[in-house]
Scaffold this motif. Structure first.
Motif, PDB file in Angstrom:
ATOM      1  N   LEU A 192       0.820  -1.462   0.116  1.00  0.00           N
ATOM      2  CA  LEU A 192      -0.051   0.068  -0.009  1.00  0.00           C
ATOM      3  C   LEU A 192       0.816   1.283  -0.154  1.00  0.00           C
ATOM      4  CD1 LEU A 192      -2.642   1.343   0.282  1.00  0.00           C
ATOM      5  CD2 LEU A 192      -2.423   1.253   2.703  1.00  0.00           C
ATOM      6  N   ARG A 205       2.348   1.659  -3.501  1.00  0.00           N
ATOM      7  CA  ARG A 205       1.366   2.286  -4.276  1.00  0.00           C
ATOM      8  C   ARG A 205       1.227   3.796  -4.223  1.00  0.00           C
ATOM      9  NH1 ARG A 205      -2.115  -2.086  -3.313  1.00  0.00           N
ATOM     10  NH2 ARG A 205      -3.673  -0.690  -2.298  1.00  0.00           N
ATOM     11  N   ILE A 206       1.122   4.100  -2.843  1.00  0.00           N
ATOM     12  CA  ILE A 206       0.824   5.725  -2.624  1.00  0.00           C
ATOM     13  C   ILE A 206       1.995   6.504  -2.895  1.00  0.00           C
ATOM     14  CG2 ILE A 206       0.224   7.319  -0.913  1.00  0.00           C
ATOM     15  CD1 ILE A 206      -1.696   5.101   0.379  1.00  0.00           C
ATOM     16  N   ARG A 235      -1.834   3.968   5.216  1.00  0.00           N
ATOM     17  CA  ARG A 235      -2.533   4.873   4.504  1.00  0.00           C
ATOM     18  C   ARG A 235      -2.037   6.183   4.766  1.00  0.00           C
ATOM     19  NH1 ARG A 235      -6.837   7.771   3.090  1.00  0.00           N
ATOM     20  NH2 ARG A 235      -7.155   8.181   0.935  1.00  0.00           N
ATOM     21  N   GLN A 263      -7.204   7.359  -9.202  1.00  0.00           N
ATOM     22  CA  GLN A 263      -6.353   6.370  -9.196  1.00  0.00           C
ATOM     23  C   GLN A 263      -5.240   6.745  -8.089  1.00  0.00           C
ATOM     24  OE1 GLN A 263      -4.683   6.568 -13.212  1.00  0.00           O
ATOM     25  NE2 GLN A 263      -6.285   5.409 -14.099  1.00  0.00           N
ATOM     26  N   TYR A 264      -4.567   7.835  -8.034  1.00  0.00           N
ATOM     27  CA  TYR A 264      -3.809   8.097  -7.156  1.00  0.00           C
ATOM     28  C   TYR A 264      -4.054   7.607  -5.568  1.00  0.00           C
ATOM     29  CZ  TYR A 264      -0.091  10.983  -4.776  1.00  0.00           C
ATOM     30  OH  TYR A 264       0.826  11.769  -3.830  1.00  0.00           O
ATOM     31  N   ASP A 322      -6.402   5.737  -4.869  1.00  0.00           N
ATOM     32  CA  ASP A 322      -7.367   4.442  -4.804  1.00  0.00           C
ATOM     33  C   ASP A 322      -8.755   4.171  -4.278  1.00  0.00           C
ATOM     34  OD1 ASP A 322      -7.292   1.596  -5.407  1.00  0.00           O
ATOM     35  OD2 ASP A 322      -6.691   0.974  -3.242  1.00  0.00           O
TER      36      ASP A 322
END
Length: 190
Positions: free
Chosen positions: A37, A40-41, A82, A155-156, A158
């Motif tokens: 995660l 991805r971020i 996150r 997208q950025y 999620d």
């Protein structure tokens, strides 16, 4: 690999009692998910590693705050991850400010009254933005300060595109309402 929610809750309960072995086991079970995660971020392996470390450090410190009634253990840990990743991203994306350029920049105002209105309006906007919840504020920052489209933000972050659009719209309406109310209170002397 499926995660055993009951076991995660036990581990967090043991972490509350400062059981380091429980933290090690939780780390081993959730490392790949948290790191994935964060990567991805942040899109940076080194930053994702730092975020992963910060996440488990925060789990260690805030384990007493976990409430199984409010959600699952994995959701709690992933929410922390996150949040840490978004904080890291903000630190990375924060533009360097050249204070001398700000000071030396001339202010264009026709009258002192215009200057006062501009300063008060800017201050009101900053206060209104600061009062927003972190997620809506971040969505506005991505849209208006970084220039991302709603699709790119979805997208950025999620998030579903519809959620991004509706949250930005509600936030803008809320800001408009707040600023209109503040303007009425501030400028009633005219």
């Amino acid at each position: 690999m499926p995660v055993d929610e009951y076991r995660l809750r036990q581990l967090i309960a043991n972490i509350v009692d400062r059981d380091e072995n429980a933290l090690v086991e939780l780390y081993q079970q959730l490392l790949q998910r948290v790191y994935g995660l964060a990567l991805r971020i942040t899109r940076c392996p080194q930053t994702a590693e730092e975020v992963t470390e910060d996440t488990f450090w925060q789990v260690w410190r805030q384990a007493p705050r976990f409430d199984a009634v409010r959600g699952s253990a994995i959701a709690w840990v992933m929410t922390i991850a996150r949040s840490r990743a978004l904080d890291a991203l903000r630190r990375i994306d924060r533009p360097e400010t050249d204070e001398s350029a700000i000071v030396s920049e001339p202010v264009s105002a026709d009258t002192p009254h215009d200057l006062l209105n501009a300063v008060q309006t800017g201050s009101l906007l900053q206060q209104a933005l600061a009062a927003l919840e972190p997620l809506p504020r971040q969505l506005l920052e991505l849209a208006y300060f970084r220039g991302l489209s709603h699709d790119e933000i979805a997208q950025y972050m999620d998030m579903p595109l519809g959620s991004v659009k509706s949250l930005i719209r509600r936030t803008l309406l809320s800001l408009r309402h707040i600023l209109a109310d503040d303007a009425m209170l501030t400028f009633t002397y005219e």
